[in-house]
Design an enzyme around this catalytic site. Sequence first.
Site, short mmCIF file in Angstrom:
data_model
loop_
_atom_site.label_atom_id
_atom_site.label_comp_id
_atom_site.label_asym_id
_atom_site.label_seq_id
_atom_site.Cartn_x
_atom_site.Cartn_y
_atom_site.Cartn_z
N GLY A 133 0.29 3.93 5.54
CA GLY A 133 1.61 4.53 5.68
C GLY A 133 1.63 5.98 5.25
O GLY A 133 1.31 6.89 6.02
N LYS A 152 8.86 -9.71 6.09
CA LYS A 152 8.42 -10.61 5.01
C LYS A 152 9.38 -11.81 4.91
O LYS A 152 9.98 -12.10 3.88
CB LYS A 152 8.33 -9.87 3.68
CG LYS A 152 7.26 -8.78 3.70
CD LYS A 152 6.96 -8.20 2.35
CE LYS A 152 5.92 -7.11 2.43
NZ LYS A 152 6.38 -5.88 3.12
O1 O7M Z 1 0.24 3.26 2.81
P1 O7M Z 1 1.53 3.02 2.07
O2 O7M Z 1 1.32 2.58 0.68
O3 O7M Z 1 2.49 4.16 2.21
O4 O7M Z 1 2.28 1.82 2.82
C1 O7M Z 1 1.83 0.51 2.81
C2 O7M Z 1 2.69 -0.35 3.68
O5 O7M Z 1 2.24 -1.69 3.61
C3 O7M Z 1 4.16 -0.39 3.29
O6 O7M Z 1 4.92 -0.57 4.47
C4 O7M Z 1 4.26 -1.62 2.42
O7 O7M Z 1 5.54 -2.19 2.47
C5 O7M Z 1 3.25 -2.54 3.08
N1 O7M Z 1 2.61 -3.53 2.20
C6 O7M Z 1 1.98 -3.15 1.04
O8 O7M Z 1 1.88 -1.97 0.73
N2 O7M Z 1 1.45 -4.10 0.23
C7 O7M Z 1 1.46 -5.43 0.52
O9 O7M Z 1 0.93 -6.23 -0.24
C8 O7M Z 1 2.06 -5.84 1.70
C9 O7M Z 1 2.59 -4.88 2.56
C10 O7M Z 1 2.97 -5.33 3.85
O10 O7M Z 1 2.86 -4.73 4.86
O11 O7M Z 1 3.38 -6.58 3.87
C11 O7M Z 1 3.38 -7.22 5.02
#
Ligand code: O7M
Length: 221
Positions: free
Chosen positions: A193, A62
């Site tokens: 994730g 990010k």
């Molecule tokens: O399925 P999860 O919730 O365990 O994981 C989601 C992943 O996506 C986790 O690595 C977060 O940091 C990322 N993410 C989000 O959940 N929301 C966002 O708006 C953006 C991200 C992301 O990947 O940003 C690039």
Amino acid sequence: MEKNTHMILAMDVTDREEALKIAEDVQEFVDAIKVGYPLILATGLDIIRDLAEFAPVIADFKVADIPNTNRLICEQVFEAGADAVIVQGFTGRDSLDACIEIASEYGKDVFVVSEMSHPGGAEFMQPIAEAIAKMALEARAFGLVAPATRPERVKEIRKIIRDRLTIISPGVGAQGGKASDVIAAGADWVIVGRSIYKAESPKEAAREIAEEIQAELGGKN
Ligand code: O7M
């Protein structure tokens, strides 16, 4: 990045061996593996090359700095073997251009975060998400990150970028989003994730979501 399974694994475990085992188990169900601060801070940057043995790696840093610092960060990311980098859009066009310039030197991709998936993502980011999407389109990024927790927002962002950029969409499962809904709304890939890496069998969990996506696409793949 190939669009076969339409799924990206968010590898947010903090143990190297566990990460490699999960990557091996689920590789047939994912088009890419996203790694970010949790795994890289815990194990080191070499994990990118190790995981790239199983699938293309998206480095989720990010990136959100001035153009020069963004350039330096992106160089490190691509030297480490990542296929794509995730950057923030709110820092403005010059910062984004710096990332895209380095990515094109390496023949790699940039994804730009438009609006985040957690409740707080609606506070400050939602009002500027459309403007970020337009900027990413003009700057010729490869894709956007848009929230699976709000498929209606993915639809809006898809209208802006039409079919010229891709959308990767986190928030499926643990955050309440549903893979088929956000694919129907116009996402190219869902990012998953915890629903996979915390499952008793990550492989079966990944298979289930992959099947749900294929059922939604109904051969449109
Ligand atoms: O399925 P999860 O919730 O365990 O994981 C989601 C992943 O996506 C986790 O690595 C977060 O940091 C990322 N993410 C989000 O959940 N929301 C966002 O708006 C953006 C991200 C992301 O990947 O940003 C690039």
